[in-house]
Design an enzyme around this catalytic site. Structure first.
Site, PDB file in Angstrom:
ATOM      1  N   ASN A   1      83.539  57.849  21.894  1.00 18.52           N
ATOM      2  CA  ASN A   1      82.260  58.490  21.339  1.00 18.52           C
ATOM      3  C   ASN A   1      81.900  59.733  21.760  1.00 18.52           C
ATOM      4  O   ASN A   1      81.310  59.758  22.730  1.00 18.52           O
ATOM      5  CB  ASN A   1      81.387  57.256  21.189  1.00 18.52           C
TER       6      ASN A   1
ATOM      7  N   LYS B   1      79.629  61.610  20.413  1.00 24.22           N
ATOM      8  CA  LYS B   1      78.259  61.983  20.007  1.00 24.22           C
ATOM      9  C   LYS B   1      78.187  63.505  19.591  1.00 24.22           C
ATOM     10  O   LYS B   1      79.165  63.779  18.929  1.00 24.22           O
ATOM     11  CB  LYS B   1      77.447  61.892  21.524  1.00 24.22           C
TER      12      LYS B   1
ATOM     13  N   HIS C   1      74.209  52.425  16.903  1.00 29.04           N
ATOM     14  CA  HIS C   1      74.378  52.815  18.225  1.00 29.04           C
ATOM     15  C   HIS C   1      72.887  52.952  18.976  1.00 29.04           C
ATOM     16  O   HIS C   1      71.920  53.373  18.135  1.00 29.04           O
ATOM     17  CB  HIS C   1      75.132  54.247  18.405  1.00 29.04           C
TER      18      HIS C   1
ATOM     19  N   GLU D   1      71.232  54.945  20.601  1.00 28.72           N
ATOM     20  CA  GLU D   1      70.740  56.259  20.237  1.00 28.72           C
ATOM     21  C   GLU D   1      70.028  56.246  19.004  1.00 28.72           C
ATOM     22  O   GLU D   1      69.053  56.999  18.794  1.00 28.72           O
ATOM     23  CB  GLU D   1      71.717  57.365  20.890  1.00 28.72           C
TER      24      GLU D   1
ATOM     25  N   GLU E   1      76.981  47.214  24.394  1.00 25.30           N
ATOM     26  CA  GLU E   1      76.388  48.457  25.179  1.00 25.30           C
ATOM     27  C   GLU E   1      75.090  48.513  25.809  1.00 25.30           C
ATOM     28  O   GLU E   1      74.216  48.759  25.090  1.00 25.30           O
ATOM     29  CB  GLU E   1      76.458  49.669  24.257  1.00 25.30           C
TER      30      GLU E   1
ATOM     31  N   GLY F   1      75.563  56.420  29.589  1.00 27.99           N
ATOM     32  CA  GLY F   1      75.580  57.517  30.321  1.00 27.99           C
ATOM     33  C   GLY F   1      74.760  57.782  31.311  1.00 27.99           C
ATOM     34  O   GLY F   1      74.330  59.010  31.929  1.00 27.99           O
TER      35      GLY F   1
ATOM     36  N   SER G   1      79.242  53.995  30.540  1.00 29.45           N
ATOM     37  CA  SER G   1      79.976  54.390  31.478  1.00 29.45           C
ATOM     38  C   SER G   1      81.307  53.903  31.919  1.00 29.45           C
ATOM     39  O   SER G   1      81.733  53.865  33.120  1.00 29.45           O
ATOM     40  CB  SER G   1      78.929  54.279  33.088  1.00 29.45           C
TER      41      SER G   1
HETATM   42  P1  PGA Z   1      79.004  56.449  27.984  1.00 30.11           P
HETATM   43  O1  PGA Z   1      78.521  56.090  26.570  1.00 30.11           O
HETATM   44  O2  PGA Z   1      80.422  56.107  28.091  1.00 30.11           O
HETATM   45  O3  PGA Z   1      78.665  57.953  28.220  1.00 30.11           O
HETATM   46  O4  PGA Z   1      78.112  55.705  28.850  1.00 30.11           O
HETATM   47  C1  PGA Z   1      78.808  55.220  25.909  1.00 30.11           C
HETATM   48  C2  PGA Z   1      78.305  55.141  24.609  1.00 30.11           C
HETATM   49  O5  PGA Z   1      77.219  55.814  24.207  1.00 30.11           O
HETATM   50  O6  PGA Z   1      78.875  54.685  23.513  1.00 30.11           O
END
Ligand code: PGA
Length: 249
Positions: free
Chosen positions: A9, A11, A94, A96, A166, A172, A212
């Site tokens: 992903n 983003k 997601h 976000e 998640e 992140g 992560s």
């Molecule tokens: P990350 O993000 O691996 O940077 O923690 C995962 C995601 O938001 O899908």
């Protein structure tokens, strides 16, 4: 045996030339994997990534879509538009998007139904906040999100849906859920699906872990009984690192 699906992903990262370079670099590194390799890119990279990924085992996905077919929705992109250029996957709900763009369980459910009707492969994200984890309500949160996202779907539709667990506190942050916690939470989700759709569906639905994930923890996570691969943010931005996650064993 459920297939492992490893999805990147990106983003809001990478310009078209960077997307093309990435696919060129990734292709030889993952060509022998038995795992499903997906890269979910910004809308403006889709066309370029699709071109580069042609005749490879790399699948391309979007990170969102609108549930409507067309109309007065300035700035939005429909599932039909994604389908028309050959996109195969789409991330829905997601955290976000839930946090910054008012995405709700109801809108995720609408988008999911639309994606499935177009034979786009949806990756639906669920996950609890740190507060919710610490107060002991993670199970209630993820099972409710799952139930509402899947509401009204047929058994076959649920089987075609990928769920990404998640935990928001792991996204992140560099803070990964322990493999035991991730596996246990994914089992809760699978049990909820079992209750609602029966054993056959629960057994076959793919449930990823995200938050992560990196090359140093992919193996311990993805070899757990119920974790069927991962949704990878930061560590999917470098082809070399992402390929190590794809080839985790
Ligand atoms: P990350 O993000 O691996 O940077 O923690 C995962 C995601 O938001 O899908």
């Amino acid at each position: 045996m459920r297939k492992k699906v490893i999805a990147g992903n990106w983003k809001m990262n990478k310009l078209p030339n960077e997307a093309m370079e990435f696919i060129t670099e990734l292709e030889p590194l993952v060509k022998n994997t038995e795992n499903e390799v997906v890269v979910c890119v910004p809308y403006t990279d889709l066309f370029y990534a699709l071109n580069m990924a042609q005749d490879t085992n790399i699948k391309i996905g979007a990170q969102n879509m609108n549930a409507e077919e067309k109309g007065a929705y300035t700035g939005e992109v429909s599932g039909e538009m994604l389908k028309a250029i050959g996109v195969e996957y789409v991330i829905l709900g997601h955290s976000e998007r839930r946090a910054y763009y008012s995405e709700t369980d109801e809108s995720v459910n609408k988008k999911l139904k639309k994606a499935l009707s177009l034979s786009l492969k949806p990756i639906v994200c669920v996950g609890e906040s740190l507060e919710q984890r610490e107060s002991g309500s993670a199970k209630e949160i993820v099972t409710t999100q799952t139930r509402l996202a899947l509401d009204g779907l047929s058994n076959d539709d649920v089987k075609s849906t990928i769920i990404a667990y998640e935990p928001i506190w792991a996204i992140g942050t560099g803070k990964t859920a322990t493999k035991e916690d991730a596996n246990e939470t994914i089992k809760w989700i699978r049990e909820e699906i079992l209750k609602l759709y029966g054993n056959d569906v629960a057994d076959s639905v793919i449930i990823q872990y995200g938050g992560s994930v990196k090359s140093s923890n992919a193996n311990e996570l993805f070899t757990m009984s119920d974790i069927d691969g991962g949704l990878v943010g930061g560590a999917s931005l470098k082809a070399d690192e992402f390929s190590k996650i794809v080839n985790y064993k």
